[in-house]
Design a protein around this motif. Structure first.
Motif, mmCIF file in Angstrom:
data_model
loop_
_atom_site.group_PDB
_atom_site.id
_atom_site.type_symbol
_atom_site.label_atom_id
_atom_site.label_comp_id
_atom_site.label_asym_id
_atom_site.label_seq_id
_atom_site.Cartn_x
_atom_site.Cartn_y
_atom_site.Cartn_z
ATOM 1 N N GLY A 90 0.913 -1.248 0.028
ATOM 2 C CA GLY A 90 0.477 -0.286 -0.004
ATOM 3 C C GLY A 90 1.186 1.262 0.563
ATOM 4 N N ALA A 91 0.532 2.197 0.938
ATOM 5 C CA ALA A 91 1.376 3.652 0.400
ATOM 6 C C ALA A 91 2.280 3.477 1.221
ATOM 7 C CB ALA A 91 0.090 4.977 0.193
ATOM 8 N N SER A 92 1.879 2.916 2.436
ATOM 9 C CA SER A 92 2.766 2.546 3.803
ATOM 10 C C SER A 92 2.509 1.555 3.623
ATOM 11 C CB SER A 92 1.735 3.863 3.937
ATOM 12 O OG SER A 92 0.882 3.368 5.265
ATOM 13 N N LEU A 93 2.911 1.732 4.741
ATOM 14 C CA LEU A 93 3.509 -0.185 5.108
ATOM 15 C C LEU A 93 2.671 -0.650 5.792
ATOM 16 C CD1 LEU A 93 5.607 -2.927 5.976
ATOM 17 C CD2 LEU A 93 6.301 -2.608 7.700
ATOM 18 N N ALA A 94 1.604 0.285 6.840
ATOM 19 C CA ALA A 94 0.835 -0.331 7.688
ATOM 20 C C ALA A 94 -0.617 -0.043 6.476
ATOM 21 C CB ALA A 94 0.184 1.186 8.148
ATOM 22 N N GLU A 95 -0.359 0.543 5.101
ATOM 23 C CA GLU A 95 -1.686 0.236 4.839
ATOM 24 C C GLU A 95 -1.751 -0.984 3.626
ATOM 25 O OE1 GLU A 95 -2.518 4.100 2.316
ATOM 26 O OE2 GLU A 95 -2.084 5.046 4.194
ATOM 27 N N SER A 96 -0.322 -2.095 3.894
ATOM 28 C CA SER A 96 0.237 -2.634 2.556
ATOM 29 C C SER A 96 -0.871 -4.350 3.567
ATOM 30 C CB SER A 96 1.921 -3.243 3.394
ATOM 31 O OG SER A 96 1.744 -2.212 2.043
ATOM 32 N N THR A 97 -1.417 -5.279 2.650
ATOM 33 C CA THR A 97 -1.756 -6.201 3.241
ATOM 34 C C THR A 97 -1.196 -7.727 3.137
ATOM 35 O OG1 THR A 97 -3.330 -6.868 0.977
ATOM 36 C CG2 THR A 97 -4.398 -5.672 2.751
ATOM 37 N N ALA A 98 -1.373 -8.575 3.411
ATOM 38 C CA ALA A 98 -0.372 -9.855 3.495
ATOM 39 C C ALA A 98 -1.347 -10.468 3.116
ATOM 40 C CB ALA A 98 0.011 -9.846 5.238
ATOM 41 N N ASN A 99 -0.983 -12.209 2.513
ATOM 42 C CA ASN A 99 -2.002 -13.208 2.096
ATOM 43 C C ASN A 99 -1.516 -14.440 2.671
ATOM 44 O OD1 ASN A 99 -2.839 -15.405 0.879
ATOM 45 N ND2 ASN A 99 -2.099 -14.987 -0.806
ATOM 46 N N LEU A 100 -2.643 -14.281 3.889
ATOM 47 C CA LEU A 100 -2.210 -15.060 4.573
ATOM 48 C C LEU A 100 -2.748 -16.985 4.736
ATOM 49 C CD1 LEU A 100 -3.308 -13.460 8.159
ATOM 50 C CD2 LEU A 100 -1.478 -13.999 7.329
ATOM 51 N N ARG A 101 -3.424 -16.854 3.468
ATOM 52 C CA ARG A 101 -3.465 -18.057 2.504
ATOM 53 C C ARG A 101 -2.665 -18.595 1.813
ATOM 54 N NH1 ARG A 101 -9.517 -19.247 1.191
ATOM 55 N NH2 ARG A 101 -9.631 -21.578 1.839
ATOM 56 N N ALA A 102 -1.809 -18.223 1.248
ATOM 57 C CA ALA A 102 -0.869 -19.004 0.323
ATOM 58 C C ALA A 102 0.311 -18.361 0.812
ATOM 59 C CB ALA A 102 -1.609 -18.154 -1.316
ATOM 60 N N PRO A 103 0.988 -18.823 1.962
ATOM 61 C CA PRO A 103 2.591 -18.919 2.757
ATOM 62 C C PRO A 103 3.309 -19.306 1.651
ATOM 63 C CG PRO A 103 1.616 -20.093 3.583
ATOM 64 C CD PRO A 103 0.572 -19.694 2.686
ATOM 65 N N VAL A 104 5.001 -18.369 1.145
ATOM 66 C CA VAL A 104 5.578 -19.592 0.701
ATOM 67 C C VAL A 104 6.212 -20.013 1.766
ATOM 68 C CG1 VAL A 104 7.557 -18.977 -0.510
ATOM 69 C CG2 VAL A 104 5.826 -17.663 -1.060
ATOM 70 N N LEU A 123 -8.299 -18.141 7.152
ATOM 71 C CA LEU A 123 -7.162 -16.731 6.469
ATOM 72 C C LEU A 123 -7.111 -16.464 5.481
ATOM 73 C CD1 LEU A 123 -5.023 -19.404 7.332
ATOM 74 C CD2 LEU A 123 -5.283 -17.443 8.457
ATOM 75 N N SER A 124 -7.374 -14.903 5.294
ATOM 76 C CA SER A 124 -7.767 -14.091 4.408
ATOM 77 C C SER A 124 -6.373 -13.940 3.154
ATOM 78 C CB SER A 124 -8.188 -12.878 4.773
ATOM 79 O OG SER A 124 -8.072 -11.639 3.587
ATOM 80 N N VAL A 125 -6.508 -13.667 2.166
ATOM 81 C CA VAL A 125 -5.952 -13.772 0.574
ATOM 82 C C VAL A 125 -4.912 -11.947 1.089
ATOM 83 C CG1 VAL A 125 -6.042 -15.226 -0.353
ATOM 84 C CG2 VAL A 125 -7.275 -12.798 -1.061
ATOM 85 N N ALA A 126 -5.838 -10.917 1.737
ATOM 86 C CA ALA A 126 -5.450 -9.677 2.742
ATOM 87 C C ALA A 126 -5.505 -8.890 3.751
ATOM 88 C CB ALA A 126 -6.402 -8.898 1.043
ATOM 89 N N VAL A 127 -5.006 -9.480 4.290
ATOM 90 C CA VAL A 127 -4.790 -8.386 5.955
ATOM 91 C C VAL A 127 -4.019 -8.023 6.456
ATOM 92 C CG1 VAL A 127 -5.393 -9.849 8.411
ATOM 93 C CG2 VAL A 127 -5.205 -11.563 7.111
#
Length: 131
Positions: A90-104, A123-127
Motif C-alpha cells: 500500500g502507500a505505507s507499510l500500515a496500508e499494505s496487506t498480507a496473504n495469509l492463505r498462501a504463504p511461501v 485465513l484471508s488473502v488480504a489482511v
C-alpha cells in the motif's frame, strides 16, 4: 543504503500461479531486521514480490502443511522452514496487506521453496499488516 544480505537463490518446486517460467528467485533483505524482503526473479529482473516474515505482524501464525509439501521441500526439521507472506504494497507499510492463505515456505537448508494454498477458509488473502 544498507548492506544487502542476500540469501542464496531459492528454487521453487512449483512456479507461482501466473508465472510458469520463473522458478529461481533471490531473496533480498529490505530492512535491517530482515522482516521485509524482495523475492526477485533471476530470469526477469522486473519480476519481484514483496514478502515478509509473519513473526512481527502475526505472531500466532503457524500454517499447517501436508506431508506432500514436507516431502517436496525435503523438510527434516521444522526449524529449517522459513515462512514468508506475500504482501500487496500500500502507500505505507500500515496500508499494505498480507496473504495469509498462501504463504511461501522455504527450506533454508535445501533452498527449495513453494507457495502453499492452505485449506483454512478463515485465513484471508488480504489482511492489513497494521491490524
Amino acid at each position: 543504503m544498507g548492506v544487502m544480505h542476500d540469501l542464496p537463490v531459492i528454487e521453487l518446486v512449483h512456479p507461482l500461479p501466473g508465472f510458469p517460467e520463473h522458478r529461481r528467485f533471490a531473496l533480498v533483505q529490505l530492512d535491517d531486521d530482515g522482516f521485509l524482503c524482495d523475492l526477485r526473479s533471476l530470469e526477469d529482473p522486473d519480476l519481484r514480490f514483496l514478502v515478509a516474515s509473519p513473526v512481527p505482524f502475526f505472531p500466532d501464525y503457524a500454517p499447517e502443511v501436508g506431508d506432500d509439501v514436507v516431502a517436496e521441500l525435503e523438510i527434516e526439521d521444522a526449524s529449517d522452514v522459513l515462512v514468508l507472506l506475500v504482501l500487496t504494497a500500500g502507500a505505507s507499510l500500515a496500508e499494505s496487506t498480507a496473504n495469509l492463505r498462501a504463504p511461501v515456505l522455504v527450506n533454508t537448508t535445501t533452498r527449495r521453496a513453494t507457495q502453499v494454498i492452505l485449506d483454512d477458509s478463515t485465513l484471508s488473502v488480504a489482511v492489513p499488516l497494521a491490524s
